[in-house]
Design a protein around this motif. Structure first.
Motif, PDB file in Angstrom:
ATOM      1  N   ASP A 174       0.821  -1.201   0.000  1.00 65.93           N
ATOM      2  CA  ASP A 174       0.000   0.000   0.000  1.00 65.93           C
ATOM      3  C   ASP A 174       0.871   1.275   0.000  1.00 65.93           C
ATOM      4  OD1 ASP A 174      -1.974   1.883   0.617  1.00 65.93           O
ATOM      5  OD2 ASP A 174      -2.934   0.616   2.101  1.00 65.93           O
ATOM      6  N   LEU A 218       4.156   1.588  -0.671  1.00 66.85           N
ATOM      7  CA  LEU A 218       5.014   1.708  -1.849  1.00 66.85           C
ATOM      8  C   LEU A 218       4.207   2.161  -3.064  1.00 66.85           C
ATOM      9  CD1 LEU A 218       7.250  -1.468  -1.416  1.00 66.85           C
ATOM     10  CD2 LEU A 218       7.933   0.916  -1.117  1.00 66.85           C
ATOM     11  N   ALA A 219       2.987   1.623  -3.207  1.00 74.25           N
ATOM     12  CA  ALA A 219       2.146   2.007  -4.340  1.00 74.25           C
ATOM     13  C   ALA A 219       1.828   3.492  -4.280  1.00 74.25           C
ATOM     14  CB  ALA A 219       0.854   1.188  -4.338  1.00 74.25           C
ATOM     15  N   PHE A 220       1.402   3.958  -3.128  1.00 78.76           N
ATOM     16  CA  PHE A 220       1.044   5.373  -3.007  1.00 78.76           C
ATOM     17  C   PHE A 220       2.233   6.273  -3.349  1.00 78.76           C
ATOM     18  CE2 PHE A 220       0.948   9.278  -0.463  1.00 78.76           C
ATOM     19  CZ  PHE A 220      -0.146   9.881  -1.048  1.00 78.76           C
ATOM     20  N   ASP A 257       5.029   5.602  -5.100  1.00 76.12           N
ATOM     21  CA  ASP A 257       5.412   5.508  -6.520  1.00 76.12           C
ATOM     22  C   ASP A 257       4.448   6.325  -7.389  1.00 76.12           C
ATOM     23  OD1 ASP A 257       7.678   3.949  -6.281  1.00 76.12           O
ATOM     24  OD2 ASP A 257       6.658   2.051  -6.609  1.00 76.12           O
ATOM     25  N   GLY A 258       3.158   6.177  -7.132  1.00 77.23           N
ATOM     26  CA  GLY A 258       2.171   6.888  -7.944  1.00 77.23           C
ATOM     27  C   GLY A 258       2.192   8.386  -7.704  1.00 77.23           C
ATOM     28  N   LEU A 259       2.397   8.779  -6.460  1.00 78.55           N
ATOM     29  CA  LEU A 259       2.434  10.215  -6.171  1.00 78.55           C
ATOM     30  C   LEU A 259       3.659  10.868  -6.822  1.00 78.55           C
ATOM     31  CD1 LEU A 259       1.075  12.591  -4.798  1.00 78.55           C
ATOM     32  CD2 LEU A 259       2.341  12.061  -2.710  1.00 78.55           C
ATOM     33  N   ALA A 311       1.941  17.870   1.403  1.00 80.72           N
ATOM     34  CA  ALA A 311       0.568  17.910   1.930  1.00 80.72           C
ATOM     35  C   ALA A 311      -0.165  16.601   1.597  1.00 80.72           C
ATOM     36  CB  ALA A 311      -0.176  19.104   1.352  1.00 80.72           C
ATOM     37  N   GLN A 312       0.078  16.077   0.377  1.00 75.53           N
ATOM     38  CA  GLN A 312      -0.566  14.814  -0.010  1.00 75.53           C
ATOM     39  C   GLN A 312      -0.057  13.666   0.867  1.00 75.53           C
ATOM     40  OE1 GLN A 312      -3.059  16.349  -2.918  1.00 75.53           O
ATOM     41  NE2 GLN A 312      -2.955  14.200  -2.348  1.00 75.53           N
ATOM     42  N   ALA A 358      -1.647  13.865   4.329  1.00 79.27           N
ATOM     43  CA  ALA A 358      -3.053  13.439   4.332  1.00 79.27           C
ATOM     44  C   ALA A 358      -3.153  11.911   4.270  1.00 79.27           C
ATOM     45  CB  ALA A 358      -3.798  14.075   3.164  1.00 79.27           C
ATOM     46  N   PHE A 359      -2.315  11.311   3.410  1.00 82.39           N
ATOM     47  CA  PHE A 359      -2.287   9.845   3.320  1.00 82.39           C
ATOM     48  C   PHE A 359      -1.826   9.254   4.657  1.00 82.39           C
ATOM     49  CE2 PHE A 359       0.142   5.951   2.653  1.00 82.39           C
ATOM     50  CZ  PHE A 359      -0.706   5.182   1.869  1.00 82.39           C
ATOM     51  N   ARG A 378      -4.221   8.859   7.640  1.00 88.10           N
ATOM     52  CA  ARG A 378      -5.061   7.653   7.629  1.00 88.10           C
ATOM     53  C   ARG A 378      -4.227   6.397   7.839  1.00 88.10           C
ATOM     54  NH1 ARG A 378      -6.437   9.534   2.564  1.00 88.10           N
ATOM     55  NH2 ARG A 378      -5.823   7.541   1.672  1.00 88.10           N
ATOM     56  N   PHE A 379      -3.113   6.328   7.083  1.00 92.26           N
ATOM     57  CA  PHE A 379      -2.320   5.095   7.062  1.00 92.26           C
ATOM     58  C   PHE A 379      -1.777   4.741   8.446  1.00 92.26           C
ATOM     59  CE2 PHE A 379       1.575   2.672   6.477  1.00 92.26           C
ATOM     60  CZ  PHE A 379       1.205   1.730   5.536  1.00 92.26           C
TER      61      PHE A 379
END
Lengths: 191, 191
Positions: free
Chosen positions: B157, B159-161, B163-165, B179-180, B183-184, B187-188
Motif C-alpha cells: 500500500d 510503496l504504491a502510493f 510511486d504513484g504520487l 501535503a498529499q 493526508a495519506f 489515515r495510514f
C-alpha cells in the motif's frame, strides 16, 4: 466470393474505430512492445500506408487506443453525470474501474509505460497524459468525491495510489490487486 | 603543476564511488535524458573508454546511481535496524524518505522512468527493480511496519502510493507532495 475486409469502404470514423478495436485486441494478446505499425495494419486487414492515413505514427495510434479505453471505461462504470451522493456510491464506481483494469493487463502496461516515458515534454504522449491527469482530477473532484471534505486532495491521493499499485502489480503478479484496493478503500472512503 | 584529476590513481571502489557521485550531480543538474556516456565520462574527468572499464553500459551506470541513492537514503533516515516500535516512529522515518525525495527531483524522475521501462523482462534494469520491490516490501514489513496489524499488505500500500504520487508530481509540479503525503499518512498510520 466474399469481399475481403481490406476492400470494404467505411466512413473514416467507423474505420478508425475498427482499427482501434483491432489494435486493442492485438495489444491484449501480444502486449505493445515490438508490435510494429505493419503488424497493427495486418491485424486490421490494411496496409501500413492505409493505416498511416488514419494515424500519423505508431505513438499516435497507441495514444488513441488509450483514449478509446478511457471513453469505454467511463461509459461502463458511470451511467450518470450526477455527483456521487456519498462515499458508498463513489466506492462502488471506483471498484468498477479497478475490476475493469484487472481484466486488461496489457492495456494497463501500455498506459503505465507510456505514462512514465511521457514525462519528457518532447514525447508525443506528453500532452495526452498531462490533460488526462488534470481532467481526471477535476472529474473526481466534482463528481465522485463531492461528498469528501477535501475532494481536490483526495482526487490526487486516489490517482496516485492506483497508478502506483498498477505499476507494482505489473512488476509482481503475486500482488493481490483487489485485496490491496479494498484495504486502501476501507480507509479512504471512511474519511 | 598540480596533477590533473584524470591521472589520479584510485583503488577501483573509490573510483567507482567518485564516478557515481559525479554522475548523480550531473543528473541533478541536467536530468538523465540525452546525457551520453561521453558526458558522464567528461563529468568525471575520464574518457568514455575509462568509464566503460567500471560500468559496461549507460544503463549499468544509471542502475548503479539508483543503487547508491538507495544506500544513502537508507543510511540517512534509519540509524537503527530495530523494528519501529509504533506508528509514530514509522511515520517519522517514512517522512524522512519523502523529504529526501522532494530534494532530488531528477533522481526521482530517473527512478520513475526506468522503473516503468524495466517492466519489460529484457530491460537491463528489470532484475534491479524486481529485487528492489521484493526487498523493499520485506524491509517495510519486518522493520517499519511490524506494529501494523497487516504489515505485508500495508507495505504494498505504502510503496504504491509513493510511486504513484511521485509520477503525478513529476507530471504536475502544482501537486503539493508533502501535503498529499501528510493526508495519506494521517489515515495510514492511524491503522
Amino acid at each position: 466470393m466474399t469481399p475481403s475486409p481490406v476492400r470494404r469502404r467505411l466512413p473514416p470514423a467507423e474505420r478508425r474505430e475498427e482499427i482501434l478495436k483491432a489494435a486493442t485486441e492485438l495489444i491484449a494478446a501480444s502486449g505493445f512492445k515490438g508490435v510494429t505499425l505493419e503488424a497493427f495494419a495486418a491485424a486490421c486487414g490494411m496496409t501500413k500506408a492505409g493505416l498511416l492515413h488514419h494515424f500519423r505514427s505508431r505513438e499516435e495510434l497507441l495514444i488513441a487506443v488509450l483514449e478509446r479505453r478511457d471513453t469505454l471505461d467511463l461509459a461502463s462504470v458511470a451511467d450518470t453525470l450526477e455527483p456521487a451522493p456519498d462515499a458508498a456510491v463513489a466506492r462502488a464506481v471506483m471498484s468498477g474501474f479497478v475490476r475493469r483494469n484487472l481484466a486488461q493487463r496489457s492495456l494497463v502496461q501500455l498506459y503505465t509505460v507510456l505514462s512514465a516515458e511521457a514525462l519528457d515534454p518532447a514525447h508525443p504522449a506528453h500532452v495526452y497524459f498531462r490533460t488526462r491527469l488534470s481532467e481526471g482530477r477535476a472529474m473526481l473532484e466534482c463528481y465522485l468525491l463531492a461528498w469528501h471534505p477535501r475532494p481536490g486532495q483526495a482526487a490526487v491521493d486516489l490517482l496516485a495510489f492506483l497508478d502506483g499499485l498498477q505499476l507494482n502489480w505489473l512488476r509482481d503478479g503475486g500482488i493481490d490487486f483487489l485485496a490491496q484496493w479494498e484495504a486502501f478503500a476501507d480507509r479512504f472512503f471512511a474519511a
